[in-house]
Design an enzyme around this catalytic site. Structure first.
Site, PDB file in Angstrom:
ATOM      1  N   CYS A 185       0.844  -1.195   0.000  1.00 48.23           N
ATOM      2  CA  CYS A 185       0.000   0.000   0.000  1.00 48.23           C
ATOM      3  C   CYS A 185       0.876   1.240   0.000  1.00 48.23           C
ATOM      4  O   CYS A 185       1.849   1.321   0.759  1.00 48.23           O
ATOM      5  CB  CYS A 185      -0.902  -0.020   1.236  1.00 48.23           C
ATOM      6  SG  CYS A 185      -2.043   1.367   1.322  1.00 48.23           S
ATOM      7  N   HIS A 188      -9.117  -3.986  -2.208  1.00 46.95           N
ATOM      8  CA  HIS A 188      -8.147  -3.221  -1.416  1.00 46.95           C
ATOM      9  C   HIS A 188      -8.543  -1.744  -1.374  1.00 46.95           C
ATOM     10  O   HIS A 188      -8.566  -1.125  -0.310  1.00 46.95           O
ATOM     11  CB  HIS A 188      -6.750  -3.390  -2.037  1.00 46.95           C
ATOM     12  CG  HIS A 188      -5.676  -2.604  -1.382  1.00 46.95           C
ATOM     13  ND1 HIS A 188      -4.712  -3.177  -0.583  1.00 46.95           N
ATOM     14  CD2 HIS A 188      -5.379  -1.272  -1.417  1.00 46.95           C
ATOM     15  CE1 HIS A 188      -3.882  -2.241  -0.143  1.00 46.95           C
ATOM     16  NE2 HIS A 188      -4.275  -1.074  -0.641  1.00 46.95           N
ATOM     17  N   GLU A 189      -8.863  -1.185  -2.540  1.00 48.89           N
ATOM     18  CA  GLU A 189      -9.214   0.239  -2.602  1.00 48.89           C
ATOM     19  C   GLU A 189     -10.572   0.504  -1.946  1.00 48.89           C
ATOM     20  O   GLU A 189     -10.739   1.526  -1.274  1.00 48.89           O
ATOM     21  CB  GLU A 189      -9.204   0.739  -4.052  1.00 48.89           C
ATOM     22  CG  GLU A 189      -7.868   0.575  -4.771  1.00 48.89           C
ATOM     23  CD  GLU A 189      -6.668   1.170  -4.053  1.00 48.89           C
ATOM     24  OE1 GLU A 189      -6.838   2.107  -3.234  1.00 48.89           O
ATOM     25  OE2 GLU A 189      -5.549   0.697  -4.292  1.00 48.89           O
TER      26      GLU A 189
END
Length: 185
Positions: free
Chosen positions: A101, A143-144
């Site tokens: 990230c 994830h986003e």
């Protein structure tokens, strides 16, 4: 050249908050912000970036998969703005794979995610899009989307043993060891 955005890093409170719905997609401010998110992801070698990572509480992210030094085997796709996104359904298969990230530099983790998801979002023109995403792109979306709900990938690892330094991850990648298999000695 598009001006890059400053990233919020682990510890910044915006990364732990739920983002606000985007009401007016086609305004010049939102369109410029999308362009800046895309440029920031590319310059940072990211395959995605969410508005909270750029210190903005908006339900908006970019999925921009492409091979780069951080993800050399990523599939190629055009950067896509996904506004007010949601997952409609999940496939049964869950796969544990590597994530990093931009807001958590220097760390990688093995994160379980659904390998197939059905999603809905508005594109940068305000049009409703409906897609089934699989594999790495499905992982990026999840994830986003987590970023929009104040969740980081480090919250999703099953054990701290699944966290690696970026240097060790790169070493494993360069040795082309199968991830999740036996570790080199």
């Amino acid at each position: 050249m598009t001006q890059l955005l400053e990233l919020a890093l682990l510890g910044n409170p915006i990364l732990r908050q739920s983002a606000q719905k985007v009401e007016s997609i086609e305004t010049p401010d939102v369109q410029q912000f999308i362009d800046r998110l895309i440029a920031t992801a590319a310059a940072s070698h990211g395959v995605g970036i969410a508005a909270p990572q750029a210190r903005t509480s908006s339900r908006l992210f970019i999925v921009a998969s492409r091979p780069n030094p951080r993800y050399p085997h990523a599939p190629e796709m055009e950067p896509t703005a996904m506004i007010n996104p949601k997952i409609l359904s999940w496939g049964d298969r869950v796969v544990k794979d590597w994530e990093g990230c931009l807001s958590v530099p220097g760390l990688r983790g093995l994160v379980p995610r659904h390998d197939e998801i059905e999603v809905e979002y508005r594109d940068r023109g305000g049009n409703l899009q409906h897609q089934i995403l699989t594999g790495f792109v499905a992982r990026i979306f999840q994830h986003e989307l987590d970023h929009l709900d104040g969740i980081l990938f480090i919250d999703r690892v099953e054990t701290t043993r699944d966290l690696y330094s970026e240097a060790e991850y790169q070493r494993l990648l360069n040795l082309q060891q199968p991830f999740g298999g036996s570790q080199p000695k």
